[in-house]
Design an enzyme around this catalytic site. Structure first.
Site, mmCIF file in Angstrom:
data_model
loop_
_atom_site.group_PDB
_atom_site.id
_atom_site.type_symbol
_atom_site.label_atom_id
_atom_site.label_comp_id
_atom_site.label_asym_id
_atom_site.label_seq_id
_atom_site.Cartn_x
_atom_site.Cartn_y
_atom_site.Cartn_z
ATOM 1 N N ASP A 183 -4.343 12.874 50.422
ATOM 2 C CA ASP A 183 -4.544 12.156 51.741
ATOM 3 C C ASP A 183 -6.050 12.034 51.725
ATOM 4 O OD1 ASP A 183 -4.080 11.699 54.186
ATOM 5 O OD2 ASP A 183 -3.630 13.558 54.822
ATOM 6 N N GLU A 228 -11.053 8.207 53.756
ATOM 7 C CA GLU A 228 -11.667 6.971 54.732
ATOM 8 C C GLU A 228 -12.593 7.755 55.395
ATOM 9 O OE1 GLU A 228 -8.195 8.744 56.526
ATOM 10 O OE2 GLU A 228 -8.657 8.044 54.778
ATOM 11 N N ASP A 276 -0.270 7.747 59.502
ATOM 12 C CA ASP A 276 0.484 8.488 60.524
ATOM 13 C C ASP A 276 0.610 7.449 61.679
ATOM 14 O OD1 ASP A 276 -0.563 10.379 58.858
ATOM 15 O OD2 ASP A 276 -2.394 11.114 60.111
#
Length: 748
Positions: free
Chosen positions: A459, A462, A526
């Site tokens: 995950d 960024e 998400d």
């Protein structure tokens, strides 16, 4: 440097491109942080991004130069790339300031232009068979010279560079690529809102996709803490695009870029640099160009069979709960390929919901006997998957160890940077530094691969702020833009080092140009647990299209979405099952409970849902031979597993308008139901004289091109297969075994 050669700073064998980046770091002195050194590093990184292109040159092609009134054109394969006149120059150069303000992965970018000079005058330096060189000047600054070189590197590729004589004064560059008014463009990485990007501009800056990207009440709720997104915000932007004129342009720079498609006569690439490097690829068809892009960036390895059958169940809260959900699903007939336990390292509760404890080591108290469970489940054909990211929660043993060795990114004083992740602070492993990269790679091998995990959600990537510093001498923009790529390389290096590539599958949401060459599987991030086109289930279709066009040919999504904000935003039973039936016709099915599981309908919420879900997982398993074939073609030919219709049917005008349909391989056309409370769906069937058979119909073929209305009861998504397909018998078996004797009638 030859492919596979180890640089002295390298953590693992690298491609020649990656090795060149590593060597750029080796060339810098330990503390070389002056402006000139930072600018030199930026120049070296950008130049290194062309190493692979130079090494892969295959022959001579055709770059042509033609003088026109007041200027010139430069073309490749008879397609104009640049059209320059005094009134409409192709280059501007200037200066400016920017501010990148981060809050929990969301960035407010304020960019101010102070000077913008047109480079109107030019001198022809050299025009040869495979290279054109010109020098541009401006009356405003007589000392400024910019040399443009357009060089044929192979039959399908051109390398473009624009170098300035002024080293560091200018820090803004605008490049205009000629365009036709009716031209369409696609790609720019994982863009969620629009397939055709024309008419809009796209900042290339990895960040959170945002919540409520299409406005409305969800956006208003999210904007309170700065989480509201926009049509262009994405985890995985890429400074590249595909044009309907048959070429793909990849801007090779590690800084902030804006791709501006708002003008009718040109596409503008704006970048924070004083030089411009790009690669242009063009093949006879759009599909062939996408394949060339994927191969150039690096194809994804073939997925193992286990992950392409059945479904991976997102479960949590300890070993007993994991095994209970597994047995419950198996008893109901669910084909369970994996159990994904994101909280294997422990958990904490925040205002956002149930969160993982970010210390990437097995929490034996929370998950007792996990090692035994992993072994036992593997013998039954089910893998256990985990979760990790490049951040370590403050106070954990991994945080303390990394901080003690200088493996975390720092603030301006040299102390470990503690970033707010919504309810807790965490440090970021300095993956740009070889020592920290190697340490974290070994932690992944030791803590995850050796334990027996079949994969993990890799995950984030960024969140790197402008004011977070690395031991490697990159500037703030380069640190942010390169970090998702280095995070991908770290995971891939762990697989390669342990010999588990092709068996263990990390899946990632973040990326930037070249990251796809180190990745195995993407996921869409998400999404909201709703039907919204900007931020809900429909956005996953557009995301897969643009990502495939950009060179990342295999992706999947959270079944039912993730982001939950009760009572306004909660997952319904219908949404869960509609997204699951759509996921059947993708490479990987995986559920997620969402950030607030108790508010969402789950696959186990009632017996009816469980039984319907079981049927869908069995259908997915029946498609395994077909999926395996598609995965092989991705690895060997660069052919994306999912793709927009126009890549398959380039000559069919209607295929360019079917944004929310896709081809799953060459022979399955899928049109997911993306609205609630409907039992019929319109489908466009492309291709002159191509005969399509409705999977749930009576076997009657419909000849394309055609628009039809398809009955779409829950569990029977609109899917057509091509008559005469080599896989027709598998499709017919699915129809016979899972159609319950339905013969749904379609309407023209």
């Amino acid at each position: 440097m030859a492919a596979g050669v180890l640089c002295s700073a390298s953590p693992a064998p690298l491609t020649s491109l990656q090795s060149s980046i590593r060597c750029c770091k080796c060339l810098a002195a330990d503390g070389g942080q002056t402006l000139r050194e930072r600018e030199s590093m930026r120049h070296l990184v950008a130049a290194a991004l062309l190493v692979v292109a130079a090494a892969a040159g295959l022959g001579r092609g055709e770059v042509t130069y033609e003088e026109i009134e007041g200027g010139f054109t430069i073309s490749f394969q008879n397609e104009v790339i640049f059209r320059h006149t005094t009134d409409n120059p192709i280059f501007y150069i200037g200066t400016g300031n920017a501010n990148f303000t981060e809050h929990q992965g969301n960035f407010d970018i304020q960019d101010e232009t102070l000077i913008k000079l047109p480079l109107q005058d030019f001198t022809k330096v050299s025009v040869e068979v495979d290279v054109v060189s010109l020098v541009f000047t401006t009356a405003t600054d007589p000392d400024l010279l910019v040399e443009l070189t357009v060089k044929q590197a192979s039959d399908n590729r051109v390398d473009i560079s624009a170098k300035t004589s002024t080293f560091s004064y200018y820090n803004r560059f605008w490049v205009r690529v000629w365009a036709e008014e009716a031209e369409q463009v696609w790609g720019a990485g994982e863009q969620y809102s629009y397939l055709n990007l024309r008419g809009r501009d796209y900042p290339i800056w990895p960040r959170e996709q945002g919540v409520g990207r299409d406005g409305g009440i969800i956006a208003n709720l999210s904007d309170v803490d700065g989480a509201e997104g926009d049509y262009h915000t994405t985890y995985y932007p890429m400074s590249s695009f595909l044009s309907s004129r048959g070429y793909s342009l990849l801007t090779q720079t590690p800084e902030y870029v804006v791709l501006d498609f708002t003008e009718a006569a040109y596409h503008e690439v704006f970048l924070h640099n004083y030089e411009f490097y790009a690669t242009l690829l063009r093949e006879p068809t759009l599909m062939a160009t996408v394949q060339a892009v994927t191969i150039y960036l690096g194809t994804q390895p073939q997925l193992p069979d286990w992950i392409m059958r059945g479904a991976i169940l997102g479960v949590q809260r300890g070993t007993a709960e994991m095994l209970f959900r597994y047995q419950e699903a198996r008893d109901a007939g669910v084909d369970v390929s994996g159990l994904w336990i994101q909280d294997w390292s422990g958990s904490i509760q925040t205002l956002f919901g149930h969160r993982v404890y970010w210390n990437w080591r097995w929490n034996e108290t929370y998950y007792p006997d996990l090692d035994l469970a992993i072994t036992t489940l593997a013998q039954e054909g089910t893998r256990v998957l985990a979760y990790a990211n490049p951040h370590l929660i403050e106070g954990s043993d991994m945080f303390e160890e990394a901080a003690a060795h200088g493996y975390l990114m720092t603030d301006s004083h040299g102390d470990a940077f503690r970033q707010d992740f919504g309810g807790f602070l965490a440090g970021t492993v300095d993956l740009l530094s070889p020592d920290a990269f190697n340490w974290y790679k070994e932690e992944i091998e030791k803590n995850m691969i050796a334990l027996g995990f079949g994969g993990w959600m890799a995950d984030f990537g960024e969140y790197t702020r402008y004011d977070m510093y690395s031991r490697a001498p990159y500037d703030g923009e380069s640190r942010h833009m390169l970090f998702p790529w280095f995070w991908a390389m770290c995971n891939r290096a762990a697989l390669d080092s342990s010999g588990t590539t092709g068996q263990v599958v990390p899946f990632m949401r973040s990326g930037s140009l070249h990251a796809s060459g180190s990745q195995v599987l993407a996921w869409a991030g998400d999404q909201n647990v709703n039907w919204a086109y900007g931020d809900g289930l429909p956005s996953t279709v557009i995301a897969a299209h643009n990502l495939a066009i950009s060179g990342m040919g295999v992706t999947h999504f959270d079944i039912g979405g993730y982001t939950t904000q009760p009572p306004v935003l909660v997952r319904s039973k219908e949404l869960l099952l509609r997204s699951a039936e759509y996921a059947v016709f993708t490479p990987v099915m995986r559920t997620h409970e969402g950030n607030k599981p108790g508010s969402n309908h789950q696959y186990y919420s009632d017996q009816d849902t469980l039984q319907q879900f079981a049927r869908l997982t069995q259908m997915h398993t029946r498609l395994l031979p077909y999926a395996r074939h598609l995965s092989q073609n991705l690895e060997t030919k660069g052919t994306p597993m999912q793709r927009p219709l126009f890549l398959q049917f380039e000559e069919d005008p209607g295929s360019y308008e079917a944004d929310y349909q896709y081809m799953y391989g060459p022979d399955l056309l899928v049109a997911p139901v993306l609205h609630k409370n409907v039992d019929e769906w319109e489908v466009y069937l492309p291709g002159e004289e191509v005969k399509w058979i409705h999977l749930w119909g009576d076997g009657t073929a419909v000849t394309g091109p055609a628009r039809v209305k398809v009955p779409a009861p829950l569990g029977y998504p609109p899917v057509f297969y091509r008559r005469g397909s080599a896989w027709e018998s598998i499709f017919q078996e699915i129809a016979a075994d899972f159609g319950n004797n339905r013969k749904l009638k379609i309407r023209h």
